[in-house]
Design a protein around this motif. Structure first.
Motif, PDB file in Angstrom:
ATOM      1  N   UNK A   1     -12.919   6.869  55.823  1.00 41.41           N
ATOM      2  CA  UNK A   1     -14.270   6.487  54.354  1.00 41.41           C
ATOM      3  C   UNK A   1     -13.793   8.016  53.987  1.00 41.41           C
ATOM      4  N   UNK A   2     -13.340   9.354  54.203  1.00 39.49           N
ATOM      5  CA  UNK A   2     -14.181  10.499  53.145  1.00 39.49           C
ATOM      6  C   UNK A   2     -13.595  10.173  52.164  1.00 39.49           C
ATOM      7  N   UNK A   3     -12.699   9.470  52.031  1.00 39.49           N
ATOM      8  CA  UNK A   3     -11.925   9.022  50.049  1.00 39.49           C
ATOM      9  C   UNK A   3     -12.652   8.091  49.571  1.00 39.49           C
ATOM     10  N   UNK A   4     -13.797   7.173  50.520  1.00 40.60           N
ATOM     11  CA  UNK A   4     -14.822   6.953  49.822  1.00 40.60           C
ATOM     12  C   UNK A   4     -16.519   7.432  49.959  1.00 40.60           C
ATOM     13  N   UNK A   5     -16.074   8.461  49.769  1.00 41.09           N
ATOM     14  CA  UNK A   5     -17.517   9.237  49.757  1.00 41.09           C
ATOM     15  C   UNK A   5     -18.204   8.938  48.334  1.00 41.09           C
ATOM     16  N   UNK A   6     -16.358   9.782  47.072  1.00 40.06           N
ATOM     17  CA  UNK A   6     -17.585   9.174  45.943  1.00 40.06           C
ATOM     18  C   UNK A   6     -18.017   7.837  45.336  1.00 40.06           C
ATOM     19  N   UNK A   7     -17.156   7.253  45.614  1.00 38.32           N
ATOM     20  CA  UNK A   7     -17.929   5.535  45.394  1.00 38.32           C
ATOM     21  C   UNK A   7     -19.069   5.356  46.262  1.00 38.32           C
ATOM     22  N   UNK A   8     -19.047   5.118  47.392  1.00 32.75           N
ATOM     23  CA  UNK A   8     -20.140   4.750  48.763  1.00 32.75           C
ATOM     24  C   UNK A   8     -21.792   5.839  47.229  1.00 32.75           C
ATOM     25  N   UNK A   9     -21.055   7.097  47.182  1.00 34.17           N
ATOM     26  CA  UNK A   9     -22.542   7.603  46.892  1.00 34.17           C
ATOM     27  C   UNK A   9     -22.866   6.878  45.380  1.00 34.17           C
ATOM     28  N   UNK A  10     -21.993   6.562  44.565  1.00 33.78           N
ATOM     29  CA  UNK A  10     -22.313   5.630  43.015  1.00 33.78           C
ATOM     30  C   UNK A  10     -22.884   4.797  43.506  1.00 33.78           C
ATOM     31  N   UNK A  11     -22.739   3.954  44.616  1.00 35.19           N
ATOM     32  CA  UNK A  11     -22.658   2.969  44.333  1.00 35.19           C
ATOM     33  C   UNK A  11     -24.652   2.490  45.274  1.00 35.19           C
ATOM     34  N   UNK A  12     -24.583   3.733  45.840  1.00 30.23           N
ATOM     35  CA  UNK A  12     -26.275   3.485  46.526  1.00 30.23           C
ATOM     36  C   UNK A  12     -27.086   4.741  45.247  1.00 30.23           C
ATOM     37  N   UNK A  13     -26.659   4.838  43.987  1.00 33.75           N
ATOM     38  CA  UNK A  13     -27.741   4.771  43.371  1.00 33.75           C
ATOM     39  C   UNK A  13     -27.358   6.399  43.094  1.00 33.75           C
ATOM     40  N   UNK A  14     -26.719   7.759  43.470  1.00 32.94           N
ATOM     41  CA  UNK A  14     -26.612   9.472  43.485  1.00 32.94           C
ATOM     42  C   UNK A  14     -25.964   9.361  41.976  1.00 32.94           C
ATOM     43  N   UNK A  15     -26.571  10.589  41.614  1.00 33.03           N
ATOM     44  CA  UNK A  15     -25.972  10.808  40.282  1.00 33.03           C
ATOM     45  C   UNK A  15     -23.790  10.915  40.519  1.00 33.03           C
ATOM     46  N   UNK A  16     -23.521  10.902  39.748  1.00 35.02           N
ATOM     47  CA  UNK A  16     -21.661  10.360  39.334  1.00 35.02           C
ATOM     48  C   UNK A  16     -21.560  12.117  39.740  1.00 35.02           C
TER      49      UNK A  16
END
Ligand code: FAD
Length: 418
Positions: free
Chosen positions: A403-418
């Motif tokens: 999960x930790x490795x995917x945090x940036x991708x998950x946040x981007x997919x949810x519309x959070x700023x990169x």
């Protein structure tokens, strides 16, 4: 709960360390704590400075657990104030919560097994005098290990322990006092205001060495002395060499069931302690014509649930119902329990009952029990899953690292700023 007892509950909760069980108090705490979510959090979060000095952690777990505030809101507050690298640690801690939820969601047998073992443990307390005495000493803070005894009392009085104290407490329970881990998990689950089926059960399993097999968490006196600022120093009192508990075979992961279809038309809305933010549920084209709420805190355990945990959930539900009334302009009802759900839903005239998806735990069990009575009245149940859960849970199949490795991708997919 009557008006007078609800007020008494609020008074009691106001007097303790935690912010009040309302969305307004959660948002105020979020705003106040946001400046500390960056490097200061990473540097100080492991220090347990005692109940009078909790400024290094958010204290928002009871509010997130009841979804008076969401995981997304915590992460957004952090990213609005800090760079992604500065608040990485805080964001990861929020993801630990979602990791545990997703992991248990895909292994409901672990929860069923825990429930069965707690029932066995409680039965054993009635028949085994030695076990009962050791258990009672532990839960009432009479073991003679100062730190442990202080945490047992703090837990019952405040409904909260610092994360590091939870790890030490569970470890001493299992490896020094050699009490069954399930009875310890039951004790904290009954008393934490943030008592959560996934975070609590799986953290205890992690400490015991049952989650990551063969890897356990041993509390060390020197570590306790350092991170409590010398308030405690249990040198010579702890078993620092105990082996991990014997691991069972890992439960096979089941695929996550697909989310229920989006509701349409007139619906009745059921609010539960799992999600006290009904006004932001993904309701699609549905129109809420009535709303009701029910808690089932008592179903956490065969033993009595602590007053703080019970009152926190009850007050959070009242707060949620008041917001649902304002958002949807409908009449509200506080149900006595889940046995009343089908009768109430039928009386509203709606053919669909919507509620936030309840993850594995007592509310999900109560909803499952209500299923036949709803079906008998021709009422469909639609459990609405939030985008956050759908984005994180599928990745919680193995260790946290995935999960930790995917945090940036998950946040981007949810519309959070990169
Ligand atoms: C034995 C044991 C039992 C636990 N039982 C629970 C429980 O029943 N309910 C619960 O919410 N947490 C539980 N935790 C996790 C953690 O201790 C609490 O979430 C945290 O201490 C809450 O304090 P805070 O809100 O100030 O956290 P902060 O440090 O401010 O963290 C921010 C948020 O991230 C989440 N979080 C932080 N640390 C963890 C963690 N280790 N695991 C999961 N989520 C985390 C919480 O939602 C928290 O509000 C347990 C940990 C252990 C070791």
């Amino acid at each position: 709960m009557s008006g007078a007892s609800a007020r008494a509950a609020h008074d009691h909760i106001e007097a303790m360390t935690l912010p009040e069980p309302t969305r307004a108090a959660a948002l105020a705490r979020l705003e106040a704590f946001a400046p500390a979510m960056g490097r200061a959090y990473a540097a100080t979060r492991n220090h347990d400075r005692g109940p009078d000095d909790r400024g290094n952690v958010s204290l928002l777990s009871p509010h997130v657990r009841h979804r008076l505030v969401t995981e997304q809101e915590l992460v957004s507050a952090a990213l609005a104030r800090h760079s992604a690298s500065a608040c990485e640690k805080f964001v990861q801690e929020v993801f630990w919560r979602s990791y545990w939820k997703g992991w248990l969601e895909q292994r409901p047998s672990v929860w069923a097994d825990y429930r069965a073992r707690v029932a066995e443990g409680v039965a054993a307390l009635a028949t085994e005098g030695g076990l009962r005495r050791a258990y009672e000493d532990a839960v009432s803070g009479r073991t003679g290990i100062d730190c442990f005894d202080a945490w047992a009392r703090e837990l019952a009085e405040d409904g909260y322990l610092h994360n590091h104290a939870r790890m030490w407490f569970a470890s001493i329970w299992i490896f020094t006092l050699r009490l069954p881990w399930t009875l310890g998990a039951d004790f904290t689950y009954r008393h934490f205001a943030d008592g959560d089926a996934a975070s609590n059960t799986l953290s205890w399993r992690w400490v015991a060495g049952l989650h990551t097999q063969g890897k356990h968490y041993l509390a060390r006196a020197a570590n306790i002395a350092e991170y409590t600022g010398g308030r405690f120093d249990p040198r010579g009192e702890l078993d620092e060499r105990a082996p991990p508990l014997e691991a069972e075979r890992p439960a096979p992961a089941m695929p996550l069931p697909p989310p229920d279809p989006a509701p349409e038309g007139d619906v009745a809305l059921l609010v539960t302690e799992e999600d006290c933010l009904p006004e932001t549920l993904p309701l699609g084209r549905a129109r809420v014509i009535a709303a009701a709420g029910a808690v089932c805190t008592a179903a956490r355990s065969p033993l009595p649930v602590g007053p703080i945990a019970e009152r926190f959930a009850s007050c959070a539900l009242d707060d949620a119902l008041a917001r649902a009334g304002a958002a949807f302009g409908v009449s509200l009802e506080r149900l006595g329990g889940f046995d009343d759900v089908a009768g109430w839903a039928a009386a509203t005239g709606a053919r669909t009952l919507v509620t936030a998806h309840a993850p594995v735990g007592p509310v999900a069990e109560a909803l499952a029990r209500a299923g036949p009575a709803l079906a008998a009245r021709g009422i469909r149940l639609r459990r609405l899953r939030r985008a956050w859960d759908s984005a994180v849970w599928p990745h919680a199949t193995r260790g946290f690292f995935q999960v930790k490795a995917r945090i940036p991708a998950i946040l981007r997919a949810l519309g959070n700023p990169a």
